[in-house]
Write a protein that holds these residues in place. Structure first.
Motif, PDB file in Angstrom:
ATOM      1  N   ASN A 103       0.828  -1.206   0.000  1.00 53.64           N
ATOM      2  CA  ASN A 103       0.000   0.000   0.000  1.00 53.64           C
ATOM      3  C   ASN A 103       0.864   1.259   0.000  1.00 53.64           C
ATOM      4  OD1 ASN A 103      -2.528  -1.252  -0.091  1.00 53.64           O
ATOM      5  ND2 ASN A 103      -2.510  -1.591   2.116  1.00 53.64           N
ATOM      6  N   LEU A 104       1.962   1.235   0.722  1.00 51.54           N
ATOM      7  CA  LEU A 104       2.868   2.374   0.748  1.00 51.54           C
ATOM      8  C   LEU A 104       3.426   2.643  -0.649  1.00 51.54           C
ATOM      9  CD1 LEU A 104       4.477   4.569   2.221  1.00 51.54           C
ATOM     10  CD2 LEU A 104       6.175   2.804   2.787  1.00 51.54           C
ATOM     11  N   LYS A 105       3.785   1.596  -1.372  1.00 52.83           N
ATOM     12  CA  LYS A 105       4.289   1.765  -2.741  1.00 52.83           C
ATOM     13  C   LYS A 105       3.247   2.468  -3.614  1.00 52.83           C
ATOM     14  CE  LYS A 105       7.279  -2.285  -2.860  1.00 52.83           C
ATOM     15  NZ  LYS A 105       7.427  -3.650  -3.378  1.00 52.83           N
ATOM     16  N   LYS A 106       1.991   2.059  -3.482  1.00 53.05           N
ATOM     17  CA  LYS A 106       0.912   2.676  -4.269  1.00 53.05           C
ATOM     18  C   LYS A 106       0.765   4.151  -3.915  1.00 53.05           C
ATOM     19  CE  LYS A 106      -1.591  -1.647  -4.757  1.00 53.05           C
ATOM     20  NZ  LYS A 106      -2.732  -2.451  -4.301  1.00 53.05           N
ATOM     21  N   ILE A 107       0.852   4.458  -2.631  1.00 50.90           N
ATOM     22  CA  ILE A 107       0.745   5.849  -2.186  1.00 50.90           C
ATOM     23  C   ILE A 107       1.910   6.663  -2.730  1.00 50.90           C
ATOM     24  CG2 ILE A 107       0.900   7.338  -0.124  1.00 50.90           C
ATOM     25  CD1 ILE A 107      -0.737   5.088   1.331  1.00 50.90           C
ATOM     26  N   GLN A 108       3.107   6.110  -2.669  1.00 53.80           N
ATOM     27  CA  GLN A 108       4.283   6.821  -3.169  1.00 53.80           C
ATOM     28  C   GLN A 108       4.198   7.046  -4.681  1.00 53.80           C
ATOM     29  OE1 GLN A 108       7.186   4.137  -1.435  1.00 53.80           O
ATOM     30  NE2 GLN A 108       7.635   5.574   0.230  1.00 53.80           N
ATOM     31  N   GLN A 109       3.656   6.067  -5.395  1.00 56.57           N
ATOM     32  CA  GLN A 109       3.479   6.229  -6.846  1.00 56.57           C
ATOM     33  C   GLN A 109       2.479   7.348  -7.129  1.00 56.57           C
ATOM     34  OE1 GLN A 109       2.303   2.258  -7.926  1.00 56.57           O
ATOM     35  NE2 GLN A 109       4.417   1.523  -8.121  1.00 56.57           N
ATOM     36  N   LYS A 110       1.421   7.409  -6.346  1.00 54.87           N
ATOM     37  CA  LYS A 110       0.414   8.457  -6.520  1.00 54.87           C
ATOM     38  C   LYS A 110       1.014   9.822  -6.228  1.00 54.87           C
ATOM     39  CE  LYS A 110      -3.845   9.174  -7.431  1.00 54.87           C
ATOM     40  NZ  LYS A 110      -4.239   9.171  -8.853  1.00 54.87           N
ATOM     41  N   ILE A 111       1.817   9.912  -5.174  1.00 54.04           N
ATOM     42  CA  ILE A 111       2.484  11.176  -4.843  1.00 54.04           C
ATOM     43  C   ILE A 111       3.369  11.607  -6.002  1.00 54.04           C
ATOM     44  CG2 ILE A 111       4.281  12.197  -3.371  1.00 54.04           C
ATOM     45  CD1 ILE A 111       3.051  10.546  -1.034  1.00 54.04           C
ATOM     46  N   ARG A 113       3.103  10.857  -9.161  1.00 52.77           N
ATOM     47  CA  ARG A 113       2.269  11.297 -10.296  1.00 52.77           C
ATOM     48  C   ARG A 113       1.695  12.695 -10.041  1.00 52.77           C
ATOM     49  NH1 ARG A 113       0.898   5.678 -10.720  1.00 52.77           N
ATOM     50  NH2 ARG A 113      -0.903   5.925  -9.356  1.00 52.77           N
ATOM     51  N   LEU A 114       1.237  12.937  -8.824  1.00 57.92           N
ATOM     52  CA  LEU A 114       0.664  14.237  -8.498  1.00 57.92           C
ATOM     53  C   LEU A 114       1.724  15.333  -8.559  1.00 57.92           C
ATOM     54  CD1 LEU A 114      -1.673  13.174  -5.550  1.00 57.92           C
ATOM     55  CD2 LEU A 114      -2.401  13.948  -7.822  1.00 57.92           C
ATOM     56  N   GLU A 115       2.920  15.042  -8.043  1.00 56.91           N
ATOM     57  CA  GLU A 115       4.012  16.020  -8.112  1.00 56.91           C
ATOM     58  C   GLU A 115       4.385  16.302  -9.564  1.00 56.91           C
ATOM     59  OE1 GLU A 115       6.233  15.308  -3.808  1.00 56.91           O
ATOM     60  OE2 GLU A 115       6.952  14.175  -5.558  1.00 56.91           O
ATOM     61  N   HIS A 116       4.414  15.273 -10.369  1.00 58.29           N
ATOM     62  CA  HIS A 116       4.723  15.433 -11.791  1.00 58.29           C
ATOM     63  C   HIS A 116       3.667  16.319 -12.460  1.00 58.29           C
ATOM     64  CE1 HIS A 116       6.287  14.470 -15.743  1.00 58.29           C
ATOM     65  NE2 HIS A 116       5.049  14.172 -16.122  1.00 58.29           N
ATOM     66  N   GLU A 117       2.410  16.096 -12.137  1.00 57.08           N
ATOM     67  CA  GLU A 117       1.316  16.902 -12.698  1.00 57.08           C
ATOM     68  C   GLU A 117       1.449  18.365 -12.283  1.00 57.08           C
ATOM     69  OE1 GLU A 117      -1.399  16.357 -14.786  1.00 57.08           O
ATOM     70  OE2 GLU A 117      -0.306  14.499 -15.234  1.00 57.08           O
ATOM     71  N   MET A 118       1.826  18.595 -11.014  1.00 55.45           N
ATOM     72  CA  MET A 118       1.981  19.967 -10.533  1.00 55.45           C
ATOM     73  C   MET A 118       3.099  20.678 -11.290  1.00 55.45           C
ATOM     74  SD  MET A 118       1.339  19.794  -6.436  1.00 55.45           S
ATOM     75  CE  MET A 118       1.806  21.492  -6.229  1.00 55.45           C
ATOM     76  N   ILE A 119       4.215  19.978 -11.500  1.00 56.73           N
ATOM     77  CA  ILE A 119       5.337  20.566 -12.230  1.00 56.73           C
ATOM     78  C   ILE A 119       4.934  20.864 -13.667  1.00 56.73           C
ATOM     79  CG2 ILE A 119       7.653  20.072 -13.153  1.00 56.73           C
ATOM     80  CD1 ILE A 119       8.136  18.484 -10.502  1.00 56.73           C
ATOM     81  N   LYS A 120       4.223  19.901 -14.264  1.00 60.81           N
ATOM     82  CA  LYS A 120       3.794  20.039 -15.660  1.00 60.81           C
ATOM     83  C   LYS A 120       2.832  21.215 -15.835  1.00 60.81           C
ATOM     84  CE  LYS A 120       1.006  17.196 -18.316  1.00 60.81           C
ATOM     85  NZ  LYS A 120       0.521  15.871 -18.692  1.00 60.81           N
TER      86      LYS A 120
END
Length: 122
Positions: A103-111, A113-120
């Motif tokens: 579950n932690l891996k999934k959360i980290q992957q989501k983080i 992706r969200l950080e990437h979206e913010m930068i983009k």
């Protein structure tokens, strides 16, 4: 040294009512009482309580914790049963750890992706 139920509650970040509940459920048969009937915890009782809280915090049902405590109170004749219980619980806790890590891996992957979206989007 002896401790009152209030002192033990504070030391373990519990409420007095939680400790009373554990006692009423038969998890604290080792407690001594004062002449007034107040519960008193000695060093051995604190060690038992530490184990009870460990088992509870790792998901062991109260019924099984009670069984473990009862067996502990019956001495060395119950060592094989207690060892079996602990080994079974170890398997359960190891699975919980694996599940939590997944579950932690999934959360980290989501983080990520969200950080990437913010930068983009900036």
């Amino acid at each position: 040294m002896n401790y009152t139920i209030g002192q033990v509650a504070k030391m373990n970040h519990l409420s007095i009512s939680q400790l009373r509940y554990y006692d009423n459920q038969g998890l604290l048969p080792f407690l001594k009482r004062t002449e007034n009937g107040n519960r008193v915890f000695d060093e051995d009782a604190l060690k038992f309580l530490e184990m009870i809280l460990c088992l509870k915090n790792t998901g062991m049902p109260i019924k099984e914790i009670k069984q473990f405590i009862e067996r502990s109170m019956n001495g060395s004749d119950t060592l094989p049963q207690r060892l079996k219980m602990m080994k079974q619980h170890e398997i359960t806790v190891l699975q919980q750890i694996r599940d939590t890590e997944e579950n932690l891996k999934k959360i980290q992957q989501k983080i990520a992706r969200l950080e990437h979206e913010m930068i983009k989007n900036n």
